[in-house]
Design a protein around this motif. Structure first.
Motif, PDB file in Angstrom:
ATOM      1  N   LYS A 158       0.822  -1.263   0.014  1.00 56.61           N
ATOM      2  CA  LYS A 158      -0.035  -0.157   0.002  1.00 56.61           C
ATOM      3  C   LYS A 158       0.901   1.243  -0.128  1.00 56.61           C
ATOM      4  CE  LYS A 158      -3.589  -2.351   2.909  1.00 56.61           C
ATOM      5  NZ  LYS A 158      -2.954  -3.575   2.568  1.00 56.61           N
ATOM      6  N   LEU A 159       0.256   2.407  -0.523  1.00 55.08           N
ATOM      7  CA  LEU A 159       1.060   3.449  -0.769  1.00 55.08           C
ATOM      8  C   LEU A 159       0.505   4.681  -1.066  1.00 55.08           C
ATOM      9  CD1 LEU A 159       2.103   4.087  -4.080  1.00 55.08           C
ATOM     10  CD2 LEU A 159       2.929   1.934  -3.733  1.00 55.08           C
ATOM     11  N   VAL A 160       0.864   5.983  -0.624  1.00 53.89           N
ATOM     12  CA  VAL A 160       0.399   7.111  -0.882  1.00 53.89           C
ATOM     13  C   VAL A 160       1.375   7.924  -1.878  1.00 53.89           C
ATOM     14  CG1 VAL A 160      -0.221   9.334  -0.141  1.00 53.89           C
ATOM     15  CG2 VAL A 160      -0.935   7.511   1.024  1.00 53.89           C
ATOM     16  N   CYS A 161       1.043   8.362  -3.131  1.00 55.24           N
ATOM     17  CA  CYS A 161       2.115   8.935  -3.966  1.00 55.24           C
ATOM     18  C   CYS A 161       1.375  10.524  -4.222  1.00 55.24           C
ATOM     19  CB  CYS A 161       2.474   8.403  -5.093  1.00 55.24           C
ATOM     20  SG  CYS A 161       1.117   7.758  -6.008  1.00 55.24           S
ATOM     21  N   THR A 162       2.256  11.392  -4.374  1.00 52.13           N
ATOM     22  CA  THR A 162       1.850  12.746  -4.738  1.00 52.13           C
ATOM     23  C   THR A 162       2.420  13.334  -6.242  1.00 52.13           C
ATOM     24  OG1 THR A 162       1.225  13.500  -2.585  1.00 52.13           O
ATOM     25  CG2 THR A 162       1.648  15.202  -4.245  1.00 52.13           C
ATOM     26  N   PHE A 163       1.992  13.589  -7.043  1.00 51.16           N
ATOM     27  CA  PHE A 163       2.625  13.978  -8.290  1.00 51.16           C
ATOM     28  C   PHE A 163       2.146  15.428  -8.706  1.00 51.16           C
ATOM     29  CE2 PHE A 163       2.532   9.828  -8.800  1.00 51.16           C
ATOM     30  CZ  PHE A 163       3.848   9.607  -9.923  1.00 51.16           C
ATOM     31  N   ASN A 164       3.077  16.180  -9.299  1.00 48.24           N
ATOM     32  CA  ASN A 164       2.458  17.633  -9.831  1.00 48.24           C
ATOM     33  C   ASN A 164       1.859  17.205 -11.379  1.00 48.24           C
ATOM     34  OD1 ASN A 164       4.256  18.102 -11.881  1.00 48.24           O
ATOM     35  ND2 ASN A 164       5.705  18.661 -10.189  1.00 48.24           N
ATOM     36  N   ALA A 165       1.059  17.956 -11.921  1.00 42.02           N
ATOM     37  CA  ALA A 165       0.749  17.606 -13.212  1.00 42.02           C
ATOM     38  C   ALA A 165       1.435  17.438 -14.248  1.00 42.02           C
ATOM     39  CB  ALA A 165      -0.527  18.722 -13.473  1.00 42.02           C
ATOM     40  N   ARG A 166       2.629  18.136 -14.440  1.00 46.93           N
ATOM     41  CA  ARG A 166       3.381  18.004 -15.337  1.00 46.93           C
ATOM     42  C   ARG A 166       4.008  16.632 -15.321  1.00 46.93           C
ATOM     43  NH1 ARG A 166       8.372  22.126 -16.972  1.00 46.93           N
ATOM     44  NH2 ARG A 166       8.537  21.609 -19.281  1.00 46.93           N
ATOM     45  N   SER A 167       4.309  15.989 -14.037  1.00 53.22           N
ATOM     46  CA  SER A 167       4.907  14.657 -13.888  1.00 53.22           C
ATOM     47  C   SER A 167       3.994  13.615 -14.243  1.00 53.22           C
ATOM     48  CB  SER A 167       5.400  14.442 -12.293  1.00 53.22           C
ATOM     49  OG  SER A 167       6.386  15.047 -12.070  1.00 53.22           O
ATOM     50  N   LEU A 168       2.698  13.969 -13.818  1.00 58.33           N
ATOM     51  CA  LEU A 168       1.684  13.089 -14.251  1.00 58.33           C
ATOM     52  C   LEU A 168       1.359  12.971 -15.833  1.00 58.33           C
ATOM     53  CD1 LEU A 168      -1.469  13.514 -11.835  1.00 58.33           C
ATOM     54  CD2 LEU A 168      -0.019  11.607 -12.217  1.00 58.33           C
ATOM     55  N   PHE A 169       1.663  13.938 -16.679  1.00 48.60           N
ATOM     56  CA  PHE A 169       1.768  13.948 -18.029  1.00 48.60           C
ATOM     57  C   PHE A 169       2.887  13.043 -18.544  1.00 48.60           C
ATOM     58  CE2 PHE A 169      -1.286  17.194 -18.346  1.00 48.60           C
ATOM     59  CZ  PHE A 169      -1.469  17.313 -19.715  1.00 48.60           C
ATOM     60  N   ASN A 170       4.073  13.175 -17.929  1.00 53.50           N
ATOM     61  CA  ASN A 170       5.069  12.204 -18.277  1.00 53.50           C
ATOM     62  C   ASN A 170       4.857  10.658 -17.864  1.00 53.50           C
ATOM     63  OD1 ASN A 170       7.695  10.844 -16.845  1.00 53.50           O
ATOM     64  ND2 ASN A 170       8.106  11.625 -18.954  1.00 53.50           N
ATOM     65  N   PHE A 171       4.164  10.446 -16.736  1.00 51.43           N
ATOM     66  CA  PHE A 171       3.668   9.265 -16.074  1.00 51.43           C
ATOM     67  C   PHE A 171       2.811   8.628 -17.085  1.00 51.43           C
ATOM     68  CE2 PHE A 171       1.135   6.588 -13.505  1.00 51.43           C
ATOM     69  CZ  PHE A 171       1.876   5.597 -13.011  1.00 51.43           C
ATOM     70  N   PHE A 172       1.517   9.399 -17.461  1.00 50.61           N
ATOM     71  CA  PHE A 172       0.712   8.828 -18.440  1.00 50.61           C
ATOM     72  C   PHE A 172       1.065   8.468 -19.856  1.00 50.61           C
ATOM     73  CE2 PHE A 172      -2.637  11.485 -15.748  1.00 50.61           C
ATOM     74  CZ  PHE A 172      -2.580  10.202 -14.747  1.00 50.61           C
ATOM     75  N   ARG A 173       2.167   9.288 -20.284  1.00 53.50           N
ATOM     76  CA  ARG A 173       2.717   9.229 -21.565  1.00 53.50           C
ATOM     77  C   ARG A 173       3.478   7.809 -21.759  1.00 53.50           C
ATOM     78  NH1 ARG A 173       5.813  13.398 -21.402  1.00 53.50           N
ATOM     79  NH2 ARG A 173       4.102  14.714 -22.317  1.00 53.50           N
ATOM     80  N   LEU A 174       3.986   7.336 -20.526  1.00 56.92           N
ATOM     81  CA  LEU A 174       4.811   6.264 -20.668  1.00 56.92           C
ATOM     82  C   LEU A 174       3.973   5.019 -20.254  1.00 56.92           C
ATOM     83  CD1 LEU A 174       8.373   7.471 -18.870  1.00 56.92           C
ATOM     84  CD2 LEU A 174       7.865   7.151 -21.315  1.00 56.92           C
ATOM     85  N   ARG A 175       3.209   5.135 -19.076  1.00 58.61           N
ATOM     86  CA  ARG A 175       2.736   4.003 -18.542  1.00 58.61           C
ATOM     87  C   ARG A 175       1.164   3.654 -19.052  1.00 58.61           C
ATOM     88  NH1 ARG A 175       6.850   1.408 -16.385  1.00 58.61           N
ATOM     89  NH2 ARG A 175       8.170   2.967 -14.915  1.00 58.61           N
ATOM     90  N   CYS A 176       0.452   4.617 -19.961  1.00 61.15           N
ATOM     91  CA  CYS A 176      -0.803   4.090 -20.442  1.00 61.15           C
ATOM     92  C   CYS A 176      -0.327   3.431 -21.820  1.00 61.15           C
ATOM     93  CB  CYS A 176      -1.511   5.363 -20.613  1.00 61.15           C
ATOM     94  SG  CYS A 176      -2.251   6.093 -19.056  1.00 61.15           S
ATOM     95  N   CYS A 177       0.782   3.573 -21.988  1.00 64.92           N
ATOM     96  CA  CYS A 177       1.006   2.881 -23.385  1.00 64.92           C
ATOM     97  C   CYS A 177       0.607   1.339 -23.320  1.00 64.92           C
ATOM     98  CB  CYS A 177       2.542   3.112 -23.595  1.00 64.92           C
ATOM     99  SG  CYS A 177       3.264   2.257 -25.026  1.00 64.92           S
TER     100      CYS A 177
END
Length: 227
Positions: free
Chosen positions: A150-169
Motif C-alpha cells: 500500500k502506498l500514498v503518492c503525490t505528483f504535480n500535473a507535469r509529472s503526471l503527463f510524463n507518467f501517463f505518456r509512458l505507462r498508459c502505453c
C-alpha cells in the motif's frame, strides 16, 4: 487494485491558467485568480497545451492512495522520481499470511496457478518460522515481489503527463498500466481540460516512439482523426 484521489490542489485549472497569465500581466496572482472566468480559463489552457508549455502545470498536485498492488509495481512507480512516496514498511509491519498479486497470465493456466500458490504458501510458512529466529527486518528478505503493498503518492500535473505518456502505453507492464489508467480517470474528473490529452503519444500525437516494438495503434488513431 484500489486507487483513490484523496487530495488535490483546489480549482486546479483556474490556478494553472492564472499562473500562465501572470507571465504576461501587470496584475498579481490573487487578482488574476479572482477575475478569470471559465471561458478565459479554457482558452488559456487550450493554448498552453497546444504549445506544449507545461511549466505552469507544476503548480498543481494530486495525491493518490493505492492498495492491492505488488512490489513489482511499486519498484516501477518510484522510478518516476519527481513525485513523493510513502509506502507500507515490511520492516515494521508483520507480513505473516501476506496477501499477494496473481498475474492474469498465471491465473489463466491452472497448472501455473497451482504451482504459484504452492510457492507463496511455502514462503509464508518460511517467513513465519524465520521471524521467530531473527529480526523481522531480516526475515523480510524472503518476501516475494508479488507481496501486496500500500502506498500514498503525490505528483504535480507535469509529472503526471510524463507518467501517463509512458505507462498508459499498450507496451507498459500490465499492472502499472492498469494503475496509470485508473489514476488518469480520477484526475480527469477534477481537471478534465488539462488531462483531456494526457496519455501515450499514439493518442496525443498520432505517433509512436517504440520503433519495431510498436503495438501498431498509432496509424489507426491517426487515420481515425483524419477521417
Amino acid at each position: 487494485m484500489q486507487v483513490e484521489l484523496i487530495s488535490h490542489t483546489p480549482e486546479p485549472e483556474r490556478l494553472v491558467a492564472a499562473a500562465a497569465r501572470l507571465c504576461y500581466s501587470p496584475r498579481g496572482a490573487s487578482r488574476l485568480l479572482a477575475a478569470m472566468d471559465r471561458e478565459e480559463i479554457e482558452r488559456l489552457l487550450r493554448l498552453l497545451l497546444s504549445l506544449g508549455h507545461e511549466s505552469p502545470l507544476e503548480h498543481i498536485t494530486f495525491t493518490f492512495a493505492i492498495e492491492g498492488v505488488s512490489r513489482v509495481l511499486s519498484h516501477q512507480l518510484v522510478r518516476h522520481r519527481i513525485a513523493s512516496y510513502s509506502q507500507k514498511s515490511q520492516r515494521y509491519v508483520n507480513e505473516d499470511n501476506f496477501t499477494y498479486i496473481i498475474p492474469p497470465s498465471i491465473a489463466a493456466v491452472p497448472e501455473a496457478l497451482a504451482r504459484y500458490q504452492e510457492c507463496m504458501r511455502a514462503l509464508q510458512k518460511a517467513y513465519h518460522e524465520i521471524q521467530e529466529l531473527v529480526p523481522r527486518e531480516d526475515a523480510r528478505y524472503l518476501l516475494p515481489n508479488a507481496c501486496e503493498t500500500k502506498l500514498v503518492c503525490t505528483f504535480n500535473a507535469r509529472s503526471l503527463f510524463n507518467f501517463f505518456r509512458l505507462r498508459c502505453c499498450n507496451r507498459a507492464q500490465w499492472e502499472i498500466r492498469e494503475l496509470a489508467l485508473k489514476m488518469r480517470d480520477q484526475v480527469r474528473k477534477v481537471a478534465p481540460l488539462i488531462f483531456s490529452h494526457a496519455g501515450p503519444t499514439c493518442e496525443t500525437e498520432g505517433v509512436c516512439h517504440e520503433g519495431a516494438q510498436s503495438c501498431g495503434r498509432a496509424p489507426v488513431v491517426r487515420a481515425r482523426e483524419e477521417s
